[in-house]
Enzyme design. Structure first.
Site, PDB file in Angstrom:
ATOM      1  CD  GLU A 145      -2.534   1.120   2.524  1.00  0.00           C
ATOM      2  OE1 GLU A 145      -3.869   1.492   2.534  1.00  0.00           O
ATOM      3  OE2 GLU A 145      -2.052   0.323   3.593  1.00  0.00           O
ATOM      4  CE  LYS A 220      -7.454   1.674   3.520  1.00  0.00           C
ATOM      5  NZ  LYS A 220      -6.029   2.173   3.987  1.00  0.00           N
ATOM      6  CB  CYS A 257      -4.950  -1.185   4.007  1.00  0.00           C
ATOM      7  SG  CYS A 257      -3.848  -1.167   5.758  1.00  0.00           S
TER       8      CYS A 257
END
Length: 416
Positions: A145, A220, A257
């Site tokens: 990330e 995300k 994540c």
């Protein structure tokens, strides 16, 4: 006796202090290596079976990599590991073997260095690791990330927004050349600046095809607001849904994540047909390390796909101290990013982890036929009750939702 206990306590405290300094586990790069060095071979074999599972009834097999890849690892001092996930032989389908790689890395310069120097130094650091992946014949490669910058989202300082770039920006162009060179699909997680929508910033993964083309992007879905992770200062929840990208080597998705803590996020990529889901991350030991080997493995099992988990390494110290959401005194670093990147398979087997403190490249051959074989074996899709879940969720998102709780009628009855 008391003296022995005191010495053991002092030794334990010394080991803990050393681990906190260098990121090791009692001087070892990973739990797997600690156990291997500490246990008798027959005991380690049994412990390994329980910790890593069995792939098609046997222990995961290491892969012999070409000498040039090993030379890159030796020269540039990064951890290099490779394993093979098998599938059962089928009568009507040929094996669908794809070679996949994960890269974890620390930053290359102090966070006080000029921003352009920091970014270019990371490029220079990753180039030989990507070359090692290319020399090994990796088909799909995923970076961590926001790999092209320090993970500065703890600071809440807006100057770090300067690292944001467009989907076709400098980091993508750097990787496009390597994708073409090695005929490799590369997942490029960046801090994105959307110039067409008011310079909005997103946490984004750009999917680069094996011809160097941009296949698409995913933003995300889940943004943390826990401890030092103040990421909503910089970007909000993504708006791209749960896309699955059909590449030359298989159907892939990216669960960035914090999305790994959300089972429905994993589920959605599976419903859209993903065969491999990557989880590029930046997470620290004190917050999440006990969860790290569990969540991805559980997702692989529950959704009958492979998972590649990537975490950065090192401790990144920032110029100005900051506070967090958990009341700690001000501090200048997140804590230790513990690496430990690994693969998980739908049959519950997984690789050992990369180093807890060194840059690394994890490679795996995986037969994608295993995904369907596990769906046939367990029938999770067939036995799921999506209509029940859909009905509950449809009610839950409404303001007048009432939980389905049936109370014992005697709970609140007045005694006679």
């Amino acid at each position: 006796m008391e003296k022995t206990l005191n010495m053991e306590t002092q030794n334990g405290e010394a080991e803990k202090t050393q681990s906190s300094i260098d990121g090791s586990i009692c001087g070892f790069e990973s739990l797997h290596r600690l156990l291997s060095a500490s246990l008798e071979p027959h005991v380690f074999q049994e412990v390994n079976r329980l910790l890593l599972g069995m792939n098609c009834g046997r222990a995961l097999e290491p892969i012999a990599l070409p000498e040039p890849a090993k030379a890159f690892s030796s020269k540039h001092d990064f951890d290099l590991q490779a394993f093979c996930f098998h599938a059962d032989k089928e009568l009507l389908r040929e094996p669908r073997i794809v070679r996949v790689g994960l890269i974890q890395n620390s930053i290359a310069l102090p966070t006080t260095a000029p921003f352009l120097d920091q970014k270019r130094a990371i490029f220079q650091k990753l180039k030989p690791i990507i070359d090692a992946a290319g020399a090994s014949g990796v088909n799909i490669l995923c970076l961590q990330e926001a790999w092209m910058m320090p993970f500065a989202f703890c600071t809440r300082e807006k100057r770090w927004c300067e690292f944001a770039e467009t989907v076709d920006g400098e980091s993508t162009r750097f990787l496009q050349d390597l994708a073409r060179k090695y005929n490799m699909v590369i997942i490029n997680p960046i801090l994105e600046r959307d110039v067409k929508h008011g310079e909005t910033i997103w946490n984004t993964a750009v999917i680069i095809g094996n011809h160097g083309n941009i296949i698409g992007k995913h933003r995300k879905n889940h943004i943390p607001r826990v401890g030092d992770f103040n990421e909503s200062t910089y970007y909000m929840e993504g708006n791209t849904g749960h896309p699955v990208f059909e590449t030359a080597y298989g159907k892939i998705a990216v669960n960035i994540c914090y999305g790994r803590h959300h089972p429905l996020n994993w589920l959605a990529f599976g419903l859209n047909g993903a065969e491999i889901v990557f989880n590029p991350s930046a997470t620290v030991g004190e917050l999440s390390e006990p969860m790290w080997p569990i969540e991805a493995r559980n997702a692989a099992i529950a959704n009958s796909y492979f998972v590649g988990s990537i975490n950065r390494v090192g401790t990144e110290v920032f110029p100005n101290p900051f506070t967090s959401g958990d009341g700690k005194p001000q501090h200048a670093d997140f804590g230790h990013f513990y690496g430990s990147s690994h693969f998980s398979a739908p049959d519950s087997s997984c690789t050992p982890s990369l180093s807890r403190y060194k840059d690394g490249l994890m490679i795996s051959d995986m037969d994608l036929n295993l995904c369907r074989q596990l769906k046939d074996k367990w029938g999770f899709r067939m036995t799921s009750r999506y209509e029940l879940y859909a009905e509950l969720l449809a009610r839950y998102v409404k303001p007048d939702f009432e939980p389905q709780v049936i109370a014992d009628p005697l709970l609140h009855k007045e005694p006679s």
